[in-house]
Design a protein around this motif. Structure first.
Motif, PDB file in Angstrom:
ATOM      1  N   MET A  45     -57.999  87.863  95.744  1.00 15.99           N
ATOM      2  CA  MET A  45     -57.687  89.293  95.897  1.00 15.99           C
ATOM      3  C   MET A  45     -58.080  89.764  97.306  1.00 15.99           C
ATOM      4  SD  MET A  45     -56.115  90.072  93.188  1.00 15.99           S
ATOM      5  CE  MET A  45     -56.020  91.837  92.997  1.00 15.99           C
ATOM      6  N   GLU A  46     -59.223  89.273  97.808  1.00 16.44           N
ATOM      7  CA  GLU A  46     -59.644  89.636  99.167  1.00 16.44           C
ATOM      8  C   GLU A  46     -58.665  89.069 100.192  1.00 16.44           C
ATOM      9  OE1 GLU A  46     -63.711  88.276  99.466  1.00 16.44           O
ATOM     10  OE2 GLU A  46     -64.415  89.851  98.113  1.00 16.44           O
ATOM     11  N   ILE A  47     -58.218  87.834  99.982  1.00 14.67           N
ATOM     12  CA  ILE A  47     -57.234  87.222 100.882  1.00 14.67           C
ATOM     13  C   ILE A  47     -55.944  88.039 100.866  1.00 14.67           C
ATOM     14  CG2 ILE A  47     -55.717  85.201 101.155  1.00 14.67           C
ATOM     15  CD1 ILE A  47     -58.204  83.493 100.267  1.00 14.67           C
ATOM     16  N   LEU A  48     -55.520  88.450  99.674  1.00 12.39           N
ATOM     17  CA  LEU A  48     -54.285  89.245  99.558  1.00 12.39           C
ATOM     18  C   LEU A  48     -54.372  90.559 100.326  1.00 12.39           C
ATOM     19  CD1 LEU A  48     -53.219  88.580  95.876  1.00 12.39           C
ATOM     20  CD2 LEU A  48     -51.781  88.267  97.902  1.00 12.39           C
ATOM     21  N   THR A  49     -55.558  91.160 100.390  1.00 11.36           N
ATOM     22  CA  THR A  49     -55.690  92.427 101.126  1.00 11.36           C
ATOM     23  C   THR A  49     -55.492  92.219 102.627  1.00 11.36           C
ATOM     24  OG1 THR A  49     -58.094  92.300 101.448  1.00 11.36           O
ATOM     25  CG2 THR A  49     -57.323  93.382  99.423  1.00 11.36           C
ATOM     26  N   LEU A  50     -55.652  90.975 103.094  1.00  7.24           N
ATOM     27  CA  LEU A  50     -55.503  90.680 104.524  1.00  7.24           C
ATOM     28  C   LEU A  50     -54.078  90.274 104.907  1.00  7.24           C
ATOM     29  CD1 LEU A  50     -58.777  88.594 104.993  1.00  7.24           C
ATOM     30  CD2 LEU A  50     -58.413  90.997 105.607  1.00  7.24           C
ATOM     31  N   THR A  51     -53.217  90.071 103.908  1.00  3.33           N
ATOM     32  CA  THR A  51     -51.840  89.653 104.200  1.00  3.33           C
ATOM     33  C   THR A  51     -51.013  90.845 104.667  1.00  3.33           C
ATOM     34  OG1 THR A  51     -51.059  90.042 101.940  1.00  3.33           O
ATOM     35  CG2 THR A  51     -51.898  87.822 102.428  1.00  3.33           C
ATOM     36  N   THR A  52     -49.932  90.533 105.364  1.00  5.36           N
ATOM     37  CA  THR A  52     -49.001  91.599 105.742  1.00  5.36           C
ATOM     38  C   THR A  52     -47.844  91.648 104.753  1.00  5.36           C
ATOM     39  OG1 THR A  52     -48.014  90.046 107.298  1.00  5.36           O
ATOM     40  CG2 THR A  52     -49.511  91.675 108.205  1.00  5.36           C
ATOM     41  N   ASP A  53     -47.555  90.504 104.116  1.00  4.49           N
ATOM     42  CA  ASP A  53     -46.442  90.433 103.164  1.00  4.49           C
ATOM     43  C   ASP A  53     -46.887  90.162 101.735  1.00  4.49           C
ATOM     44  OD1 ASP A  53     -44.561  90.854 105.179  1.00  4.49           O
ATOM     45  OD2 ASP A  53     -44.469  88.721 105.662  1.00  4.49           O
ATOM     46  N   GLY A  54     -48.166  90.323 101.449  1.00  2.00           N
ATOM     47  CA  GLY A  54     -48.657  90.133 100.087  1.00  2.00           C
ATOM     48  C   GLY A  54     -48.419  88.730  99.566  1.00  2.00           C
ATOM     49  N   LEU A  55     -47.969  88.644  98.329  1.00  2.00           N
ATOM     50  CA  LEU A  55     -47.771  87.357  97.670  1.00  2.00           C
ATOM     51  C   LEU A  55     -46.789  86.458  98.404  1.00  2.00           C
ATOM     52  CD1 LEU A  55     -47.682  88.422  93.923  1.00  2.00           C
ATOM     53  CD2 LEU A  55     -49.421  87.015  95.045  1.00  2.00           C
ATOM     54  N   ASP A  56     -45.773  87.059  99.043  1.00  2.00           N
ATOM     55  CA  ASP A  56     -44.776  86.262  99.759  1.00  2.00           C
ATOM     56  C   ASP A  56     -45.426  85.393 100.835  1.00  2.00           C
ATOM     57  OD1 ASP A  56     -42.809  87.358  98.228  1.00  2.00           O
ATOM     58  OD2 ASP A  56     -42.168  88.818  99.727  1.00  2.00           O
ATOM     59  N   GLU A  57     -46.500  85.901 101.396  1.00  4.17           N
ATOM     60  CA  GLU A  57     -47.199  85.180 102.460  1.00  4.17           C
ATOM     61  C   GLU A  57     -48.049  84.036 101.902  1.00  4.17           C
ATOM     62  OE1 GLU A  57     -50.073  86.661 106.064  1.00  4.17           O
ATOM     63  OE2 GLU A  57     -48.742  88.122 105.142  1.00  4.17           O
ATOM     64  N   LEU A  58     -48.489  84.178 100.677  1.00  2.02           N
ATOM     65  CA  LEU A  58     -49.451  83.241 100.087  1.00  2.02           C
ATOM     66  C   LEU A  58     -48.815  82.187  99.186  1.00  2.02           C
ATOM     67  CD1 LEU A  58     -52.494  83.143 100.437  1.00  2.02           C
ATOM     68  CD2 LEU A  58     -52.732  84.565  98.424  1.00  2.02           C
ATOM     69  N   LEU A  59     -47.694  82.533  98.562  1.00  2.00           N
ATOM     70  CA  LEU A  59     -47.063  81.611  97.612  1.00  2.00           C
ATOM     71  C   LEU A  59     -46.188  80.567  98.297  1.00  2.00           C
ATOM     72  CD1 LEU A  59     -45.884  83.864  94.649  1.00  2.00           C
ATOM     73  CD2 LEU A  59     -47.407  81.911  94.494  1.00  2.00           C
ATOM     74  N   ARG A  93     -49.787  78.400  99.721  1.00  2.00           N
ATOM     75  CA  ARG A  93     -49.446  77.816 101.017  1.00  2.00           C
ATOM     76  C   ARG A  93     -50.746  77.385 101.671  1.00  2.00           C
ATOM     77  NH1 ARG A  93     -46.532  81.635 104.598  1.00  2.00           N
ATOM     78  NH2 ARG A  93     -46.314  79.795 105.902  1.00  2.00           N
ATOM     79  N   ARG A  94     -50.658  76.360 102.511  1.00  2.00           N
ATOM     80  CA  ARG A  94     -51.879  75.870 103.126  1.00  2.00           C
ATOM     81  C   ARG A  94     -51.633  75.486 104.576  1.00  2.00           C
ATOM     82  NH1 ARG A  94     -50.223  73.156  98.589  1.00  2.00           N
ATOM     83  NH2 ARG A  94     -49.307  71.191  99.155  1.00  2.00           N
ATOM     84  N   GLY A 100     -62.824  86.900 106.521  1.00  2.00           N
ATOM     85  CA  GLY A 100     -63.062  88.139 105.785  1.00  2.00           C
ATOM     86  C   GLY A 100     -62.395  89.352 106.409  1.00  2.00           C
ATOM     87  N   LYS A 101     -61.985  89.219 107.676  1.00  2.00           N
ATOM     88  CA  LYS A 101     -61.317  90.318 108.372  1.00  2.00           C
ATOM     89  C   LYS A 101     -59.914  89.933 108.823  1.00  2.00           C
ATOM     90  CE  LYS A 101     -65.582  92.407 110.115  1.00  2.00           C
ATOM     91  NZ  LYS A 101     -66.537  91.478 109.562  1.00  2.00           N
ATOM     92  N   LYS A 102     -59.769  88.660 109.185  1.00  2.00           N
ATOM     93  CA  LYS A 102     -58.473  88.151 109.638  1.00  2.00           C
ATOM     94  C   LYS A 102     -58.058  87.008 108.726  1.00  2.00           C
ATOM     95  CE  LYS A 102     -59.482  89.025 114.504  1.00  2.00           C
ATOM     96  NZ  LYS A 102     -59.899  88.310 115.716  1.00  2.00           N
ATOM     97  N   LEU A 103     -56.760  86.726 108.758  1.00  2.00           N
ATOM     98  CA  LEU A 103     -56.206  85.685 107.899  1.00  2.00           C
ATOM     99  C   LEU A 103     -55.144  84.910 108.674  1.00  2.00           C
ATOM    100  CD1 LEU A 103     -55.875  84.583 104.908  1.00  2.00           C
ATOM    101  CD2 LEU A 103     -54.036  86.251 104.697  1.00  2.00           C
ATOM    102  N   VAL A 104     -55.200  83.584 108.550  1.00  2.00           N
ATOM    103  CA  VAL A 104     -54.152  82.728 109.107  1.00  2.00           C
ATOM    104  C   VAL A 104     -53.732  81.783 107.991  1.00  2.00           C
ATOM    105  CG1 VAL A 104     -53.545  80.965 110.814  1.00  2.00           C
ATOM    106  CG2 VAL A 104     -55.090  82.818 111.462  1.00  2.00           C
ATOM    107  N   ILE A 105     -52.417  81.734 107.741  1.00  2.00           N
ATOM    108  CA  ILE A 105     -51.883  80.821 106.728  1.00  2.00           C
ATOM    109  C   ILE A 105     -50.927  79.871 107.436  1.00  2.00           C
ATOM    110  CG2 ILE A 105     -50.521  80.619 104.608  1.00  2.00           C
ATOM    111  CD1 ILE A 105     -51.590  83.399 103.835  1.00  2.00           C
TER     112      ILE A 105
END
Length: 117
Positions: A45-59, A93-94, A100-105
């Motif tokens: 949930m914390e990672i999702l708050t850092l995304t710009t596209d939500g689930l699309d960015e993570l799935l 995605r990996r 905790g403030k920035k995210l790179v996928i």
């Protein structure tokens, strides 16, 4: 800066490239095996708050695991999708890197430079 957490999978090419970049650039990080030490619901949930596209960015929607689900994640409540990702970490995605403030996928040297500061 908070410690950088690097969620990876050893046989993943992007993960290996990212790890090499981090080591070469002397970036300190804590590595977590994505399948053995899967992010918790709170962490996702914390990672999702850092995304710009939500689930699309993570799935990982192009992967076989996602295709074999046969469900439209857009129809599911967020909590169910997060539970799916925890139960089936191949849906993520990996690599995933966060401080905790920035995210790179994925392997993204330009974005990694922002993390290294």
């Amino acid at each position: 800066m908070e410690e950088l957490t690097f969620y990876s999978y050893p046989s993943c090419t992007s993960c290996r490239k990212t790890k090499k970049w981090l080591v070469t650039n002397s970036v300190k990080f804590k590595e977590r095996h994505l399948f053995k030490d899967t992010p918790t619901k709170k962490e996702l949930m914390e990672i999702l708050t850092l995304t710009t596209d939500g689930l699309d960015e993570l799935l990982a929607t192009r992967g076989e695991t996602f295709k074999s689900l046969g469900v439209d994640v857009g129809e599911l409540p967020l909590s169910e999708v997060v539970t799916l990702m925890i139960n089936e970490p191949k849906l993520l995605r990996r690599p995933i890197l966060t401080d905790g403030k920035k995210l790179v996928i994925g392997f993204n040297p330009d974005a990694l430079k922002g993390m290294a500061k």
